[in-house]
Design a protein around this motif. Structure first.
Motif, PDB file in Angstrom:
ATOM      1  N   ASN A 111       0.788  -1.236   0.000  1.00 51.93           N
ATOM      2  CA  ASN A 111       0.000   0.000   0.000  1.00 51.93           C
ATOM      3  C   ASN A 111       0.812   1.273   0.000  1.00 51.93           C
ATOM      4  N   SER A 112       2.082   1.201   0.357  1.00 52.68           N
ATOM      5  CA  SER A 112       2.867   2.426   0.521  1.00 52.68           C
ATOM      6  C   SER A 112       4.164   2.420  -0.257  1.00 52.68           C
ATOM      7  N   ALA A 113       4.294   1.525  -1.194  1.00 54.75           N
ATOM      8  CA  ALA A 113       5.520   1.451  -1.982  1.00 54.75           C
ATOM      9  C   ALA A 113       5.170   1.032  -3.404  1.00 54.75           C
ATOM     10  N   ILE A 114       5.913   1.594  -4.354  1.00 55.33           N
ATOM     11  CA  ILE A 114       5.722   1.211  -5.749  1.00 55.33           C
ATOM     12  C   ILE A 114       7.095   1.055  -6.400  1.00 55.33           C
ATOM     13  N   PRO A 115       7.204   0.104  -7.302  1.00 54.60           N
ATOM     14  CA  PRO A 115       8.484  -0.071  -7.990  1.00 54.60           C
ATOM     15  C   PRO A 115       8.707   1.071  -8.976  1.00 54.60           C
ATOM     16  N   SER A 116       9.905   1.633  -8.978  1.00 59.88           N
ATOM     17  CA  SER A 116      10.212   2.742  -9.884  1.00 59.88           C
ATOM     18  C   SER A 116      10.934   2.269 -11.122  1.00 59.88           C
TER      19      SER A 116
ATOM     20  N   SER B  72       9.947   3.118  -4.677  1.00 56.84           N
ATOM     21  CA  SER B  72       9.608   4.449  -4.176  1.00 56.84           C
ATOM     22  C   SER B  72       8.643   4.326  -3.013  1.00 56.84           C
ATOM     23  N   VAL B  73       8.920   5.098  -1.970  1.00 53.52           N
ATOM     24  CA  VAL B  73       8.060   5.136  -0.791  1.00 53.52           C
ATOM     25  C   VAL B  73       7.707   6.598  -0.508  1.00 53.52           C
TER      26      VAL B  73
ATOM     27  N   LEU C  37      10.906   1.582   8.076  1.00 50.77           N
ATOM     28  CA  LEU C  37      10.201   0.336   8.353  1.00 50.77           C
ATOM     29  C   LEU C  37      10.633  -0.764   7.392  1.00 50.77           C
ATOM     30  N   LEU C  38      10.700  -0.435   6.115  1.00 51.66           N
ATOM     31  CA  LEU C  38      11.050  -1.433   5.111  1.00 51.66           C
ATOM     32  C   LEU C  38      12.544  -1.756   5.129  1.00 51.66           C
ATOM     33  N   ASN C  39      13.374  -0.760   5.401  1.00 48.51           N
ATOM     34  CA  ASN C  39      14.817  -1.010   5.478  1.00 48.51           C
ATOM     35  C   ASN C  39      15.165  -1.954   6.617  1.00 48.51           C
ATOM     36  N   GLU C  40      14.367  -1.938   7.686  1.00 43.98           N
ATOM     37  CA  GLU C  40      14.608  -2.848   8.806  1.00 43.98           C
ATOM     38  C   GLU C  40      14.385  -4.300   8.397  1.00 43.98           C
ATOM     39  N   ARG C  41      13.643  -4.518   7.324  1.00 43.45           N
ATOM     40  CA  ARG C  41      13.388  -5.875   6.822  1.00 43.45           C
ATOM     41  C   ARG C  41      14.072  -6.120   5.482  1.00 43.45           C
ATOM     42  N   LYS C  42      14.929  -5.197   5.093  1.00 41.30           N
ATOM     43  CA  LYS C  42      15.562  -5.242   3.779  1.00 41.30           C
ATOM     44  C   LYS C  42      16.351  -6.525   3.546  1.00 41.30           C
ATOM     45  N   ALA C  43      17.088  -6.991   4.539  1.00 41.49           N
ATOM     46  CA  ALA C  43      17.893  -8.204   4.368  1.00 41.49           C
ATOM     47  C   ALA C  43      17.007  -9.400   4.037  1.00 41.49           C
ATOM     48  N   LEU C  44      15.897  -9.535   4.732  1.00 43.09           N
ATOM     49  CA  LEU C  44      14.976 -10.645   4.486  1.00 43.09           C
ATOM     50  C   LEU C  44      14.361 -10.547   3.096  1.00 43.09           C
ATOM     51  N   ILE C  45      13.948  -9.342   2.713  1.00 39.40           N
ATOM     52  CA  ILE C  45      13.337  -9.151   1.397  1.00 39.40           C
ATOM     53  C   ILE C  45      14.375  -9.394   0.302  1.00 39.40           C
TER      54      ILE C  45
ATOM     55  N   PHE D  61      15.219   1.233  -1.251  1.00 37.64           N
ATOM     56  CA  PHE D  61      14.032   2.053  -1.000  1.00 37.64           C
ATOM     57  C   PHE D  61      14.439   3.510  -1.097  1.00 37.64           C
ATOM     58  N   ALA D  62      13.629   4.308  -1.785  1.00 40.75           N
ATOM     59  CA  ALA D  62      13.922   5.726  -1.957  1.00 40.75           C
ATOM     60  C   ALA D  62      12.643   6.527  -1.730  1.00 40.75           C
ATOM     61  N   VAL D  63      12.766   7.619  -0.971  1.00 46.83           N
ATOM     62  CA  VAL D  63      11.622   8.494  -0.756  1.00 46.83           C
ATOM     63  C   VAL D  63      11.398   9.285  -2.040  1.00 46.83           C
ATOM     64  N   ALA D  64      10.192   9.204  -2.565  1.00 48.62           N
ATOM     65  CA  ALA D  64       9.854   9.876  -3.815  1.00 48.62           C
ATOM     66  C   ALA D  64       9.505  11.332  -3.557  1.00 48.62           C
ATOM     67  N   ASP D  65       9.908  12.206  -4.492  1.00 46.30           N
ATOM     68  CA  ASP D  65       9.530  13.619  -4.399  1.00 46.30           C
ATOM     69  C   ASP D  65       8.026  13.771  -4.551  1.00 46.30           C
ATOM     70  N   HIS D  66       7.480  13.010  -5.454  1.00 40.92           N
ATOM     71  CA  HIS D  66       6.034  13.030  -5.699  1.00 40.92           C
ATOM     72  C   HIS D  66       5.580  11.585  -5.706  1.00 40.92           C
ATOM     73  N   PHE D  67       4.750  11.231  -4.761  1.00 45.88           N
ATOM     74  CA  PHE D  67       4.304   9.848  -4.647  1.00 45.88           C
ATOM     75  C   PHE D  67       2.891   9.759  -5.187  1.00 45.88           C
ATOM     76  N   PRO D  68       2.702   9.065  -6.323  1.00 46.66           N
ATOM     77  CA  PRO D  68       1.361   8.995  -6.912  1.00 46.66           C
ATOM     78  C   PRO D  68       0.417   8.127  -6.099  1.00 46.66           C
ATOM     79  N   VAL D  69      -0.812   8.558  -6.028  1.00 47.51           N
ATOM     80  CA  VAL D  69      -1.854   7.742  -5.408  1.00 47.51           C
ATOM     81  C   VAL D  69      -2.648   7.171  -6.572  1.00 47.51           C
ATOM     82  N   ASP D  70      -2.269   5.969  -6.962  1.00 47.49           N
ATOM     83  CA  ASP D  70      -2.851   5.344  -8.135  1.00 47.49           C
ATOM     84  C   ASP D  70      -3.087   3.879  -7.830  1.00 47.49           C
TER      85      ASP D  70
END
Length: 108
Positions: free
Chosen positions: A30-35, A45-46, A54-62, A80-89
């Motif tokens: 719900n809060s991440a999309i592949p860029s 993108s988050v 939150l996701l980086n804490e589980r990055k090794a497992l993923i 994981f990268a924070v997006a300047d503009h995060f689309p709600v799509d």
């Protein structure tokens, strides 16, 4: 968004069910999309630093999971990268979980 990338994302999310806790999997769904894929890394993108942390804490497992299941797709890790503009799509964010009409404690 690239249709192949979206299909890969859906496949990854589905394959992670049972590996990650539901809240973490929901954060991914719900809060991440592949860029893009760059240098064999899947860039996700988050919307903010909280989700990124939150996701980086589980990055090794993923990442371990990606390496086991998706190496043939040319992906060996993720960032994981924070997006300047995060689309709600909703077409970009696949729904994995059915909406529940019950509360946290199981009551309606």
């Amino acid at each position: 968004m690239n249709t192949d990338l979206l299909e890969l994302w859906k496949k990854l999310l589905t394959s992670l069910e049972g590996t990650l806790t539901r809240p973490v999997l929901e954060a991914l769904a719900n809060s991440a999309i592949p860029s893009k894929v760059a240098d064999k890394m899947l860039i996700i993108s988050v919307p903010n630093e909280f989700i990124k942390k939150l996701l980086n804490e589980r990055k090794a497992l993923i990442t371990e999971h990606i390496q086991s299941y998706f190496l043939g797709e040319g992906i060996s890790g993720l960032e994981f990268a924070v997006a300047d503009h995060f689309p709600v799509d909703e077409t970009v964010q696949p729904t994995l979980f059915e909406e529940s009409s019950t509360g946290r404690d199981g009551s309606p």
